[in-house]
Structures are given as structure tokens and as C-alpha cells.
Design an enzyme around this catalytic site. Structure first.
Site, mmCIF file in Angstrom:
data_model
loop_
_atom_site.group_PDB
_atom_site.id
_atom_site.type_symbol
_atom_site.label_atom_id
_atom_site.label_comp_id
_atom_site.label_asym_id
_atom_site.label_seq_id
_atom_site.Cartn_x
_atom_site.Cartn_y
_atom_site.Cartn_z
ATOM 1 N N GLU A 189 39.645 35.824 44.628
ATOM 2 C CA GLU A 189 40.665 35.564 43.596
ATOM 3 C C GLU A 189 40.619 36.648 42.521
ATOM 4 O O GLU A 189 40.380 36.387 41.344
ATOM 5 C CB GLU A 189 40.517 34.150 43.015
ATOM 6 C CG GLU A 189 40.836 33.075 44.047
ATOM 7 C CD GLU A 189 40.853 31.647 43.495
ATOM 8 O OE1 GLU A 189 40.256 31.408 42.427
ATOM 9 O OE2 GLU A 189 41.459 30.771 44.137
ATOM 10 N N GLU A 287 42.597 29.720 50.924
ATOM 11 C CA GLU A 287 42.037 28.435 50.493
ATOM 12 C C GLU A 287 43.170 27.441 50.311
ATOM 13 O O GLU A 287 44.164 27.756 49.665
ATOM 14 C CB GLU A 287 41.316 28.561 49.134
ATOM 15 C CG GLU A 287 40.119 29.470 49.121
ATOM 16 C CD GLU A 287 39.440 29.508 47.753
ATOM 17 O OE1 GLU A 287 39.751 28.645 46.910
ATOM 18 O OE2 GLU A 287 38.614 30.396 47.536
#
Ligand code: CA
Length: 508
Positions: A189, A287
């Protein structure tokens, strides 16, 4: 004996009638009868990733958790996942998630040693590994990208060398341990930065070093760049432009997608299409997850619970195993919609992060005793999201709010470690489910099970017949979702009365 002679004669006639050379070509996936309902996805790619991150699993096992298949039998969780259709495993790696006294920060204490164990067990069960380097000693996300302790105070040039060497060394060790590394994430991320480098130029410089390390390790391994907050459409599209502008070498543009926060599935597909159409990149969801219940089972509050993140516009599915499966199917479908087969796959996040001790139904002293027992395990084995020891590295968040699993209600295993029926979705998206009962063995659909059904299956395998979904489901008498010669054998054995313990000739 009479039946057997007739059977043999009938089979000989069939085999004479069909071209044997065309038998048993590609797998024929057929609809299955199941306890959950899943609509088949016509995947653009045969290698579409139906992946799962179970990074915390070693710490859970160390704390005494056992996993069971749906029949209640203790089994290696990697085997359970593979048998339910999971085909790829993701694992996060922190450089050194331990304090100065050697106590783990928690979150699975996921260092390279744990990743090696996970990679080996995944490979033993036929699954490749996505390596998720955080380039930190603990959680890296949009709000945290803190460099590992030993990289603190280093210049950018020193950090470039350290990151490249660390990446290459880790990949070599994973391979030596028996892992089958198929893809590598350069950071986790990385929307705002990586390893304490937050300006565009420095961030790109580090990403390029990581990518170079992966290329030198194995040119067949895919490189992924992982962002989040796809609801900020312009901002995440800018990341694809940015990577291009700085000539960062990568293969897969990835994002997280949690429906409570991350916008609609239509927007998700649109963003992935932008990276695919504009820059020719593969795309994926790195995810996602969804609750099968709103209840908590470990005494640590969950990210999604009753009155907490459960009512957003994109929380479209029931909080049941069926609803959880529906979410997985929907996200896979959204990625599969990406143009030109550029949708590579989906990873479910922490699908096994269950409780170390079930607090369900406990109150008063019994609750307190169970919570204390759980807390002791989180501290000792690092099997909660953070331990108190993380305060040394992350004093303002993990060091204050440490505790257990915030996603035990989003696992595919119940509080006792038994697989939920929702886990079937990873296989059922390939086959689709047949939602009305069928007469097992009745391949020609005449309401009877006899030698003509053997003929019909043979013809289908030889591509001389085109059975409908009901017939295909009935023809799969072995009930493994794949029509093959073993179904012919099974049906023959039933007709010859060799096989009595069978569901053949019963409505299933
Ligand atoms: Ca919890």
C-alpha cells in the site's frame, strides 16, 4: 455376471463409435451440487489467481490453534485451502518485527523465517507464493511507511543498496527453502511512500531498486505495485501515471479493495482498466475480505461489526458464509471484467486469522479469564494484530491499541478452526453450482440410471455430445467438479454392483 457381460458389450460398442484419440482432452469443469450457491465465472485467463493471504497462520499454530476441514478432521490448512480451490498464497515480510529484548511486535511476527515456512508449505500443496515486502519492521499502509530500524538515518543511496540487497537475499532464501515465488510486491500500500521516503522521486528510486532485484532473481517472476483507496479514482489513476513517468519497471498494478471503504465494483474495474488500457499492465486486487458474521470471537473488536462499518453503500452481501462467498465471487468477477485478459486475480486477506480462544457466550469472570488467556497468547506468540512490544517501533498506534484479531469474523474458519462452506467459492467460481437437485448418474436426463448414461458420458468426453448443465452435474458421479474417465469407471462399477457406497442413482 449377466450385467457385467452386457456392460462390457455396451462399452465396446461405445468405444467403437467414438474417436478414442479425442477422449480426455482438456478438463471439463462441470456444475456441482453444493451447500452454497455460486454462479460460474467465465475466466478470461486459465491462470486467474484465486489467492489467499494467511500470513498469521504460523503464529496461530504456535499458540495452539488447529485447523480442520469441513468434515471436522485436523488437516494442514494449506491442504484444506488447495482442496477448496485456492491456487496462490500471499505472505507479508517485515525485516525485523522484534524489540530490543527479542519480543515480537505481533501481527504474526512475520519475518523472513516465517515466510520460508509458509512458502514451503504452499509449494508442497501446489501453490505459488506472492511475496509482500513491507520494507518496514511492522505494518506499512497509507498512514505508515517507516523504514526498518537498521535503515534509520541512512542516505537515499545507502537505502537503495540496502533495499536491493535485502530483496534479492530474501528471494534467494525463499527459493532455497522450497517456496515457489511467482510474484513480488515492492512495498505494501505504497500510496504515500515507502521505507520512510515520501517524495515522488525518492519513492520511485526505491521502487526501481526493488524491481531490479526481482528481475535479477528470476525474469519470470512478476513484479507488483500495490496501492489502496481506489475510491479516490483520480488519485489512484495518478499512481499509474507516476510509475510510468519515473519509468518504474513492473508488471502488475494492484489495489486493495475493502467494500466498506473502497467504492463500487464498477469503479474498481474502471481503475484497473485504466492501468491495463493506458500502460498495458496486468491488474489485480491484492487484498479483500468480508465478514461471515458480525460477532466477535476473541475479545478484540473487529474492523466490521454491528454498527461499525457494516452499512456502507457497497456492503451488498449478507453477513453469512453465503454472503462472504458472494463478495469473493463479485470481486473476482470485477477483476475478470478488465479488458483483454489483463485481470490477473484476487487475493483474500488473512482468511484464517481466527481466535486463539473462543469468548462466545462467556460473561463475567469466565469472559475475563478467557480474555486474559487470549491476551497472554497474543503477547507470547504475536498472533494478535499487535503486541505491547510494538510500542518501541510504533508508540502512537500499535503500542497503544495492541490486541488480538480484528478480522476473526472475516475468516473462512469458525472459532474452532473448522472450515466454513464459504471456502468452496474458490473452486465453485470455476464450476458454478447447480441449485436444484439432480439424479446422480442420469447423464442423458431420462430419469433413469443405466448403460445409456455411460454412453452419454463417453460421447461428451469425445466432444460428440453437448450435455446441459443439469446433465453435466449428474454425469460427474465422482463429484469432483471435473468430468473425466473416472466418472465412466465409477458409473460402470455402480451398474456392475461393485460399488454400493455411492451416491449414484440418488438425488443429490
Ligand atoms: Ca476480534
Amino acid at each position: 455376471m449377466q450385467i457385467k457381460r452386457w456392460l462390457t458389450a455396451g462399452l465396446a460398442a461405445v468405444l467403437a463409435a467414438v474417436s478414442v484419440s479425442s477422449v480426455a482432452a482438456a478438463d471439463i469443469f462441470v456444475p456441482v451440487r453444493d451447500s452454497i450457491s455460486v454462479q460460474k465465472i467465465d475466466f478470461q485467463r486459465d491462470d486467474f489467481i484465486r489467492g489467499m493471504d494467511i500470513s498469521s497462520v504460523i503464529s496461530l499454530e504456535n499458540a495452539g490453534v488447529t485447523f480442520r476441514n469441513e468434515a471436522g478432521e485436523v488437516q494442514d490448512i494449506f491442504t484444506i485451502l488447495a482442496q477448496n480451490g485456492v491456487n496462490y498464497i500471499r505472505v507479508r515480510i517485515w525485516n525485523d518485527p522484534y524489540d530490543s529484548s527479542g519480543n515480537g511486535y505481533g501481527g504474526g511476527n512475520n519475518d523472513l523465517a516465517k515466510a520460508k515456512q509458509i512458502g514451503k508449505r504452499a509449494a508442497d500443496n501446489g501453490m505459488q507464493l506472492l511475496v509482500d515486502f513491507h520494507y518496514s519492521d511492522f505494518w506499512a499502509d497509507p498512514s505508515k511507511q517507516k523504514a526498518p530500524k537498521v535503515w534509520a538515518g541512512k542516505t537515499l543511496n545507502q537505502k537503495k543498496q540496502l533495499l536491493k540487497a535485502y530483496t534479492l537475499n530474501s528471494l534467494n532464501e525463499l527459493r532455497s527453502a522450497g517456496a515457489s515465488v511467482g510474484m513480488v510486491q515492492i512495498g505494501n500500500e505504497i500510496t504515500s511512500g515507502v521505507a520512510s521516503e515520501f517524495n515522488d522521486q525518492n519513492r520511485a528510486a526505491l521502487l526501481k531498486e526493488g524491481a531490479a532485484a526481482v528481475r535479477s532473481f528470476d525474469s519470470n517472476v512478476k513484479i507488483a505495485m500495490h496501492f489502496t483507496d481506489p475510491q479516490n479514482t483520480g488519485a489512484i489513476q495518478w499512481q499509474a501515471d507516476y510509475l510510468n513517468q519515473y519509468q518504474v519497471d513492473y508488471d502488475v498494478f494492484a489495489t486493495s479493495y475493502y467494500p466498506s471503504w473502497h467504492g463500487s465494483l464498477e469503479n474498481l474495474t474502471s481503475i484497473l482498466n485504466y492501468a491495463a488500457d493506458t500502460y498495458g499492465k496486468l491488474t489485480m486486487v491484492a487484498e479483500t475480505s468480508y465478514p461471515y458474521t458480525l460477532e466477535d470471537t476473541d475479545g478484540h473488536a473487529n474492523t466490521i461489526s454491528n454498527g461499525n462499518n457494516n452499512t456502507g453503500d457497497n456492503m451488498l452481501w449478507a453477513f453469512t458464509p453465503q454472503g462472504q462467498a458472494d463478495e469473493v465471487r463479485a470481486v473476482m468477477n470485477a477483476v475478470n471484467q478488465v479488458h483483454n485478459g489483463k485481470g490477473l486475480g484476487v487475493f483474500y486477506w488473512e482468511g484464517a486469522w481466527i481466535t486463539v480462544g473462543d469468548i462466545t457466550g462467556k460473561t463475567g469472570d469466565a469472559y475475563t479469564a478467557q480474555w486474559n488467556a487470549n491476551h497472554a497468547l497474543w503477547e507470547q506468540y504475536g498472533c494478535g494484530w499487535a503486541s505491547s512490544y510494538s510500542a518501541e517501533f510504533d508508540p502512537d498506534d500499535a503500542g497503544k491499541w495492541f490486541g488480538g484479531s480484528a478480522v476473526d469474523n472475516q475468516a473462512f474458519f469458525d472459532a474452532q478452526g473448522k472450515a466454513l462452506p464459504s471456502l468452496h467459492v474458490f473452486r465453485d467460481v470455476v464450476n458454478g453450482t447447480m441449485d436444484t437437485p439432480v439424479l446422480s448418474g442420469d447423464a442423458n436426463g431420462d430419469g433413469k440410471v443405466n448403460i445409456y448414461d455411460v454412453t452419454e458420458i463417453q460421447k461428451q468426453l469425445a466432444e460428440l455430445a453437448h450435455l446441459n448443465d443439469t446433465q453435466l452435474c449428474a454425469a460427474d458421479v465422482v463429484r469432483d467438479g471435473n468430468l473425466a474417465l473416472n466418472d465412466v469407471t465409477e458409473l460402470q462399477r455402480y451398474l456392475a454392483e461393485f460399488q454400493v457406497n455411492s451416491t449414484v442413482n440418488q438425488y443429490i
